[in-house]
Design a protein around this motif. Structure first.
Motif, short mmCIF file in Angstrom:
data_model
loop_
_atom_site.label_atom_id
_atom_site.label_comp_id
_atom_site.label_asym_id
_atom_site.label_seq_id
_atom_site.Cartn_x
_atom_site.Cartn_y
_atom_site.Cartn_z
N ASP A 96 0.85 -1.19 0.00
CA ASP A 96 0.00 0.00 0.00
C ASP A 96 0.89 1.23 0.00
OD1 ASP A 96 0.94 0.07 2.61
OD2 ASP A 96 -0.99 -0.37 3.54
N ALA A 97 0.37 2.36 0.46
CA ALA A 97 1.14 3.61 0.44
C ALA A 97 2.39 3.52 1.31
CB ALA A 97 0.25 4.77 0.90
N ALA A 98 2.40 2.59 2.26
CA ALA A 98 3.55 2.41 3.14
C ALA A 98 4.61 1.48 2.54
CB ALA A 98 3.10 1.89 4.50
N GLY A 99 4.36 0.98 1.33
CA GLY A 99 5.32 0.08 0.69
C GLY A 99 4.90 -1.38 0.81
N GLN A 100 5.86 -2.27 0.57
CA GLN A 100 5.62 -3.71 0.64
C GLN A 100 5.98 -4.21 2.03
OE1 GLN A 100 3.88 -6.54 -0.64
NE2 GLN A 100 4.89 -6.05 -2.60
N HIS A 101 5.02 -4.87 2.68
CA HIS A 101 5.28 -5.41 4.02
C HIS A 101 4.73 -6.83 4.11
CE1 HIS A 101 6.95 -1.80 5.85
NE2 HIS A 101 6.11 -1.13 5.10
N TYR A 102 5.31 -7.60 5.03
CA TYR A 102 5.03 -9.03 5.10
C TYR A 102 4.32 -9.41 6.39
CZ TYR A 102 8.05 -9.09 1.10
OH TYR A 102 8.58 -8.84 -0.15
N LEU A 103 3.51 -10.46 6.28
CA LEU A 103 2.67 -10.91 7.38
C LEU A 103 3.51 -11.58 8.48
CD1 LEU A 103 -0.71 -12.72 7.10
CD2 LEU A 103 1.11 -13.83 8.38
N LEU A 104 3.26 -11.14 9.72
CA LEU A 104 3.85 -11.82 10.88
C LEU A 104 2.84 -12.72 11.56
CD1 LEU A 104 5.92 -8.95 12.58
CD2 LEU A 104 6.73 -10.72 11.01
N GLN A 105 1.56 -12.36 11.47
CA GLN A 105 0.53 -13.13 12.16
C GLN A 105 -0.84 -12.80 11.58
OE1 GLN A 105 -0.12 -12.38 16.44
NE2 GLN A 105 0.41 -14.52 16.77
N ALA A 106 -1.75 -13.75 11.61
CA ALA A 106 -3.13 -13.54 11.19
C ALA A 106 -4.06 -14.16 12.22
CB ALA A 106 -3.38 -14.16 9.82
N ASN A 107 -5.27 -13.61 12.35
CA ASN A 107 -6.20 -14.12 13.35
C ASN A 107 -7.44 -14.75 12.74
OD1 ASN A 107 -7.68 -11.95 12.46
ND2 ASN A 107 -8.06 -11.07 14.49
N LEU A 108 -7.34 -15.23 11.49
CA LEU A 108 -8.47 -15.91 10.87
C LEU A 108 -8.93 -17.08 11.73
CD1 LEU A 108 -10.23 -16.33 8.22
CD2 LEU A 108 -8.51 -18.03 7.61
N ASP A 109 -10.23 -17.21 11.91
CA ASP A 109 -10.80 -18.35 12.63
C ASP A 109 -10.70 -19.57 11.70
OD1 ASP A 109 -12.23 -20.27 13.96
OD2 ASP A 109 -14.09 -19.11 14.10
N LEU A 110 -9.79 -20.49 12.02
CA LEU A 110 -9.54 -21.64 11.15
C LEU A 110 -10.77 -22.54 11.01
CD1 LEU A 110 -5.92 -22.63 12.27
CD2 LEU A 110 -6.63 -21.10 10.42
N HIS A 111 -11.64 -22.51 11.99
CA HIS A 111 -12.85 -23.34 11.90
C HIS A 111 -13.72 -22.95 10.70
CE1 HIS A 111 -11.69 -23.77 16.19
NE2 HIS A 111 -12.17 -24.99 16.04
#
Length: 338
Positions: free
Chosen positions: A239-254
């Motif tokens: 986005d406007a802040a550049g390219q950044h990478y995921l450290l964690q996600a909180n998707l409900d796996l169920h």
């Protein structure tokens, strides 16, 4: 305590390996199948482009014995798709070519068994490629590995998934198509994906891929489960802040362990610049694909996204092994550390 120690050990080892073996973009771009390759080895090209009234995706998965083929266009809410999923080697009507560093995707034929189309688009890169092995934070793979019981058999099984090269690049797809005699010129945001190496669809338990692309933002979240790794998550946001990478996600796996297509998903992702980005995806339309005689079923859905307040379109792809007892290795999802 053991999880934290295992994660630190593996993150250090993975970071060292990535430093010693940098991604060779030129070699990857020029990869071709060996004529005597195992039929499980694939060379797959995928393009996905979207704006507010037009969505397009196509995939050509080359193997020595066949070519897995997708071609789908959604124009103002009407979906046009190629019905045949597999063609003999060299016989796919979908053509993907690299000439002087420019990728072109073309197709001429019938969609929906009655609509004639001639399509040609050229991909123009706007961002550097992202290699899923070396670019993603080492702690993501390390987290997946730390969730498993370590043994000689475990590390041997990891080799089953370690030979795949997979990278993506953001850009613009430019060209035109003629559908039932009406010609439309286009230039819209696109993500192309190239992967090659051994891909046994039946080795996968289940997976989810969320991808959205527009001029202001590009988003990727990939979740996959294998017999060797119950949960592996990676991703990135541009986005406007550049390219950044995921450290964690909180998707409900169920929500993605039911064997069905979720019509809506919400999650937030923590990025390496410590921002937390909210994401909402809602399915609009889709096509179902069948791999290896139905051993693995994949649903490729066009979706509307809201990413940190920005609305755009993209893909909600979800897939399941035919054996539903394999989803996430039947692990207790509440006990998975992420």
């Amino acid at each position: 305590m053991f999880f934290t120690l295992k994660k630190k050990l593996m993150a250090r080892a993975i970071a060292k390996r990535n430093l010693e073996h940098p991604f060779d973009f030129a070699a990857a771009e020029n990869y071709t199948l060996d004529a005597h390759a195992d039929p499980l080895v694939n060379n797959s090209y995928y393009f996905s482009a979207h704006n507010t009234h037009l969505s397009f995706f196509a995939r050509l998965g080359k193997r020595v014995n066949q070519e897995e083929t997708w071609f789908v266009l959604d124009l103002d809410g009407k979906l046009y798709s190629l019905k045949q999923e597999v063609f003999p080697a060299g016989a796919s009507p979908l053509q993907v070519e690299n000439k002087d560093g420019k990728w072109t995707v073309s197709y001429e034929g019938i969609l929906n068994e009655k609509d004639r189309i001639r399509f040609r688009g050229t991909f123009v890169a706007r961002q550097a490629p992202i290699d899923f092995t070396s670019k993603m934070p080492a702690e993501r793979m390390a987290t997946g590995m730390a969730n498993e019981k370590w043994s000689k058999a475990f590390f041997a099984e990891l080799q089953t998934i370690s030979g795949q090269c997979h990278y993506e690049q953001e850009g613009v797809l430019e060209g035109c198509f003629t559908l039932n005699g009406e010609t439309v010129d286009f230039s819209f945001p696109c993500v192309r994906d190239h992967s090659f190496g051994k891909r046994n669809w039946n080795y996968m338990n289940n997976h989810l891929w969320l991808m959205a692309v527009s001029s202001p933002v590009q988003f990727n979240y990939s979740l996959v489960s294998y017999p060797a790794l119950s949960v592996l998550e990676v991703g990135n946001v541009r986005d406007a802040a550049g390219q950044h990478y995921l450290l964690q996600a909180n998707l409900d796996l169920h929500q993605v362990a039911k064997g069905t297509i979720p019509q809506e998903l919400s999650l937030s992702v923590l990025l390496d610049d410590r921002r937390r980005i909210p994401v909402l995806a809602r399915v609009l339309a889709g096509v179902t694909y069948h791999f290896q005689d139905g051993q693995y079923i994949l649903h490729e859905n066009i979706a509307e996204f809201t990413i940190d307040g920005k609305t755009c379109r993209g893909i909600l792809e979800i897939g399941f092994n035919a054996n539903e007892k394999r989803y996430f290795n039947q692990r207790n999802l509440k006990e998975i550390k992420r």
